[in-house]
Scaffold this motif. Sequence first.
Motif, PDB file in Angstrom:
ATOM      1  N   ALA A 159       0.828  -1.207   0.000  1.00 29.25           N
ATOM      2  CA  ALA A 159       0.000   0.000   0.000  1.00 29.25           C
ATOM      3  C   ALA A 159       0.860   1.255   0.000  1.00 29.25           C
ATOM      4  O   ALA A 159       0.606   2.204  -0.755  1.00 29.25           O
ATOM      5  CB  ALA A 159      -0.936  -0.011   1.210  1.00 29.25           C
ATOM      6  N   LEU A 160       1.914   1.250   0.824  1.00 25.02           N
ATOM      7  CA  LEU A 160       2.816   2.394   0.857  1.00 25.02           C
ATOM      8  C   LEU A 160       3.604   2.499  -0.441  1.00 25.02           C
ATOM      9  O   LEU A 160       3.837   3.596  -0.956  1.00 25.02           O
ATOM     10  CB  LEU A 160       3.766   2.272   2.047  1.00 25.02           C
ATOM     11  CG  LEU A 160       3.138   2.435   3.432  1.00 25.02           C
ATOM     12  CD1 LEU A 160       4.168   2.165   4.519  1.00 25.02           C
ATOM     13  CD2 LEU A 160       2.545   3.826   3.597  1.00 25.02           C
ATOM     14  N   ALA A 161       4.027   1.367  -0.974  1.00 16.91           N
ATOM     15  CA  ALA A 161       4.766   1.376  -2.240  1.00 16.91           C
ATOM     16  C   ALA A 161       3.900   1.932  -3.365  1.00 16.91           C
ATOM     17  O   ALA A 161       4.364   2.720  -4.198  1.00 16.91           O
ATOM     18  CB  ALA A 161       5.235  -0.033  -2.583  1.00 16.91           C
ATOM     19  N   LYS A 162       2.638   1.544  -3.397  1.00 23.03           N
ATOM     20  CA  LYS A 162       1.718   2.049  -4.423  1.00 23.03           C
ATOM     21  C   LYS A 162       1.536   3.553  -4.299  1.00 23.03           C
ATOM     22  O   LYS A 162       1.489   4.271  -5.312  1.00 23.03           O
ATOM     23  CB  LYS A 162       0.366   1.335  -4.285  1.00 23.03           C
ATOM     24  CG  LYS A 162      -0.632   1.685  -5.370  1.00 23.03           C
ATOM     25  CD  LYS A 162      -1.901   0.866  -5.212  1.00 23.03           C
ATOM     26  CE  LYS A 162      -2.899   1.202  -6.311  1.00 23.03           C
ATOM     27  NZ  LYS A 162      -4.151   0.404  -6.155  1.00 23.03           N
ATOM     28  N   CYS A 163       1.440   4.047  -3.074  1.00 30.01           N
ATOM     29  CA  CYS A 163       1.296   5.483  -2.845  1.00 30.01           C
ATOM     30  C   CYS A 163       2.536   6.235  -3.320  1.00 30.01           C
ATOM     31  O   CYS A 163       2.433   7.293  -3.967  1.00 30.01           O
ATOM     32  CB  CYS A 163       1.049   5.746  -1.365  1.00 30.01           C
ATOM     33  SG  CYS A 163       0.730   7.467  -0.953  1.00 30.01           S
ATOM     34  N   LEU A 164       3.714   5.702  -3.045  1.00 32.51           N
ATOM     35  CA  LEU A 164       4.954   6.337  -3.469  1.00 32.51           C
ATOM     36  C   LEU A 164       5.079   6.355  -4.994  1.00 32.51           C
ATOM     37  O   LEU A 164       5.510   7.351  -5.590  1.00 32.51           O
ATOM     38  CB  LEU A 164       6.154   5.618  -2.858  1.00 32.51           C
ATOM     39  CG  LEU A 164       6.325   5.774  -1.346  1.00 32.51           C
ATOM     40  CD1 LEU A 164       7.315   4.755  -0.804  1.00 32.51           C
ATOM     41  CD2 LEU A 164       6.784   7.189  -0.998  1.00 32.51           C
ATOM     42  N   LEU A 165       4.693   5.260  -5.639  1.00 34.39           N
ATOM     43  CA  LEU A 165       4.756   5.196  -7.099  1.00 34.39           C
ATOM     44  C   LEU A 165       3.791   6.187  -7.742  1.00 34.39           C
ATOM     45  O   LEU A 165       4.075   6.730  -8.819  1.00 34.39           O
ATOM     46  CB  LEU A 165       4.448   3.775  -7.575  1.00 34.39           C
ATOM     47  CG  LEU A 165       5.503   2.713  -7.229  1.00 34.39           C
ATOM     48  CD1 LEU A 165       5.021   1.332  -7.624  1.00 34.39           C
ATOM     49  CD2 LEU A 165       6.829   3.026  -7.910  1.00 34.39           C
ATOM     50  N   LYS A 166       2.681   6.439  -7.083  1.00 38.29           N
ATOM     51  CA  LYS A 166       1.719   7.427  -7.583  1.00 38.29           C
ATOM     52  C   LYS A 166       2.345   8.808  -7.645  1.00 38.29           C
ATOM     53  O   LYS A 166       1.989   9.622  -8.511  1.00 38.29           O
ATOM     54  CB  LYS A 166       0.482   7.431  -6.672  1.00 38.29           C
ATOM     55  CG  LYS A 166      -0.601   8.399  -7.104  1.00 38.29           C
ATOM     56  CD  LYS A 166      -1.786   8.339  -6.143  1.00 38.29           C
ATOM     57  CE  LYS A 166      -2.848   9.366  -6.536  1.00 38.29           C
ATOM     58  NZ  LYS A 166      -3.998   9.333  -5.578  1.00 38.29           N
ATOM     59  N   TYR A 167       3.292   9.079  -6.766  1.00 39.08           N
ATOM     60  CA  TYR A 167       3.965  10.377  -6.733  1.00 39.08           C
ATOM     61  C   TYR A 167       5.385  10.283  -7.306  1.00 39.08           C
ATOM     62  O   TYR A 167       6.296  10.956  -6.834  1.00 39.08           O
ATOM     63  CB  TYR A 167       3.985  10.921  -5.316  1.00 39.08           C
ATOM     64  CG  TYR A 167       2.635  11.426  -4.859  1.00 39.08           C
ATOM     65  CD1 TYR A 167       2.270  12.752  -5.053  1.00 39.08           C
ATOM     66  CD2 TYR A 167       1.718  10.568  -4.260  1.00 39.08           C
ATOM     67  CE1 TYR A 167       1.034  13.222  -4.653  1.00 39.08           C
ATOM     68  CE2 TYR A 167       0.470  11.026  -3.847  1.00 39.08           C
ATOM     69  CZ  TYR A 167       0.136  12.346  -4.051  1.00 39.08           C
ATOM     70  OH  TYR A 167      -1.100  12.808  -3.653  1.00 39.08           O
ATOM     71  N   SER A 168       5.533   9.437  -8.325  1.00 35.87           N
ATOM     72  CA  SER A 168       6.753   9.370  -9.148  1.00 35.87           C
ATOM     73  C   SER A 168       7.975   8.871  -8.407  1.00 35.87           C
ATOM     74  O   SER A 168       9.106   9.335  -8.660  1.00 35.87           O
ATOM     75  CB  SER A 168       7.055  10.748  -9.767  1.00 35.87           C
ATOM     76  OG  SER A 168       5.951  11.213 -10.516  1.00 35.87           O
ATOM     77  N   ALA A 169       7.810   7.924  -7.511  1.00 34.64           N
ATOM     78  CA  ALA A 169       8.977   7.283  -6.902  1.00 34.64           C
ATOM     79  C   ALA A 169       9.713   6.477  -7.974  1.00 34.64           C
ATOM     80  O   ALA A 169       9.096   5.819  -8.807  1.00 34.64           O
ATOM     81  CB  ALA A 169       8.551   6.373  -5.760  1.00 34.64           C
ATOM     82  N   ASN A 170      11.027   6.546  -7.954  1.00 27.91           N
ATOM     83  CA  ASN A 170      11.857   5.900  -8.972  1.00 27.91           C
ATOM     84  C   ASN A 170      12.056   4.422  -8.637  1.00 27.91           C
ATOM     85  O   ASN A 170      12.697   4.087  -7.644  1.00 27.91           O
ATOM     86  CB  ASN A 170      13.202   6.611  -9.066  1.00 27.91           C
ATOM     87  CG  ASN A 170      14.073   6.080 -10.199  1.00 27.91           C
ATOM     88  OD1 ASN A 170      13.658   5.218 -10.962  1.00 27.91           O
ATOM     89  ND2 ASN A 170      15.283   6.592 -10.301  1.00 27.91           N
ATOM     90  N   MET A 171      11.527   3.533  -9.495  1.00 31.46           N
ATOM     91  CA  MET A 171      11.662   2.105  -9.260  1.00 31.46           C
ATOM     92  C   MET A 171      13.049   1.582  -9.610  1.00 31.46           C
ATOM     93  O   MET A 171      13.395   0.455  -9.240  1.00 31.46           O
ATOM     94  CB  MET A 171      10.616   1.323 -10.076  1.00 31.46           C
ATOM     95  CG  MET A 171       9.242   1.341  -9.498  1.00 31.46           C
ATOM     96  SD  MET A 171       8.174   0.082 -10.240  1.00 31.46           S
ATOM     97  CE  MET A 171       8.046   0.702 -11.904  1.00 31.46           C
ATOM     98  N   GLU A 172      13.837   2.374 -10.341  1.00 31.51           N
ATOM     99  CA  GLU A 172      15.142   1.889 -10.790  1.00 31.51           C
ATOM    100  C   GLU A 172      16.311   2.509 -10.030  1.00 31.51           C
ATOM    101  O   GLU A 172      17.465   2.311 -10.399  1.00 31.51           O
ATOM    102  CB  GLU A 172      15.308   2.165 -12.295  1.00 31.51           C
ATOM    103  CG  GLU A 172      14.173   1.658 -13.160  1.00 31.51           C
ATOM    104  CD  GLU A 172      13.824   0.196 -12.916  1.00 31.51           C
ATOM    105  OE1 GLU A 172      14.753  -0.590 -12.615  1.00 31.51           O
ATOM    106  OE2 GLU A 172      12.636  -0.163 -13.020  1.00 31.51           O
ATOM    107  N   GLN A 173      16.026   3.267  -8.980  1.00 35.23           N
ATOM    108  CA  GLN A 173      17.095   3.879  -8.194  1.00 35.23           C
ATOM    109  C   GLN A 173      17.865   2.802  -7.439  1.00 35.23           C
ATOM    110  O   GLN A 173      17.277   1.974  -6.743  1.00 35.23           O
ATOM    111  CB  GLN A 173      16.522   4.893  -7.209  1.00 35.23           C
ATOM    112  CG  GLN A 173      17.549   5.549  -6.313  1.00 35.23           C
ATOM    113  CD  GLN A 173      18.537   6.384  -7.105  1.00 35.23           C
ATOM    114  OE1 GLN A 173      18.134   7.236  -7.884  1.00 35.23           O
ATOM    115  NE2 GLN A 173      19.814   6.135  -6.916  1.00 35.23           N
TER     116      GLN A 173
END
Length: 368
Positions: A159-173
């Motif tokens: 749930a937290l990961a989904k929220c972060l991805l919604k606000y452009s969290a970088n999955m490849e960092q």
Amino acid sequence: MKKIVVHGVKEKTPMGFCDVPRKNLLDFIRDMKSISVPNEPRYKPLRKIHQAASEGDTERLQRMISRGKHGVHDRDFKQRTALHFACAYGQVEVVGVLLRNNCDIDAVDRNFITPLMKAVQNWAYECVCTLLKHGADPNRMDKNGNTSLHYAVCEDNQALAKCLLKYSANMEQKNKDGFTPLLLALKENKIEMAKFLVKKGANIHVFDEMKRNTLLYAIRWDSKDMVNLLLDEGIDFFFKDVFGWTALRYAIEGTSKGSREILMNYDEKLRRKNQDGISEYKNFEDNSLDKHLNDPTSETTLPKSSENACDFDNEPDISKFVLTTCPSNICGAGDQEDKSETKETVDEQKSPPHPGPPKLVMIPPMIF
């Protein structure tokens, strides 16, 4: 399905990569408890404004700020602000008060941990959403290179990961150990989180500094679902780590019985396609790292930090690994040179011989 029989004496996997203990019932119960209950806050407030923030006493906090005796930028001996404490204890109303008083939303403590990271680490979902809505940067990194998404992965909280991805969290960092959130999820045996990230579009072809890719980590934990998912997504079946080991070899020599069966069946499927004239099967001697040479993740530097990537507050001493020997065929350059030399030899054999100098023909003299 045919029965698979592996003959011969098993080898030890390099650095004991696949020699991991299998989970018992006690481990399963402990994992379920960690999933359902977040960690206790590790921050202990000593200053009055930090105590008010931790306890959620918004009125007292506002009085302190209004009187000017205490400020939103006051820090303790670890450089933590009131916003850090509010997020660590999940006090969303305090977060609102501090933001209205112009606090630094991305303030960092001495370990470069932000309030957003503390909110993620302590499952404070409302605080996470509030911070992100007010412009908190999800891609800030702590001193180990971990972002808030790395923290969400370690907490195994989709749930937290989904929220972060919604606000452009970088999955490849990548963090300093070379782990993206997906690779970290597989390293820490967070299989459901790894599946979630793959379905969200995370790059499955990443690998760590030992060139162990996502498929090797899936084999390490004998996750049949993850192995099947990666194969369906087109993972390189012939990819080799710095020791020259492929996924199939790890599965055969290790203890991953379920993964071994899947990979051996997949290998047999590729062999049949090759026999039918479909050039999809490569020889095992071919090195499949050539196409990764331009990948920025392809450095062969060995890990510099500790094995436990999830311990963010109490980092252990740095441990170093030294690789004394390295396979000569990592980059496949020798194979390409051999092929080009062979081609030149064949061309020389096929070309017709030189005709040589023209022959002289004797013409008899003319008689008049």
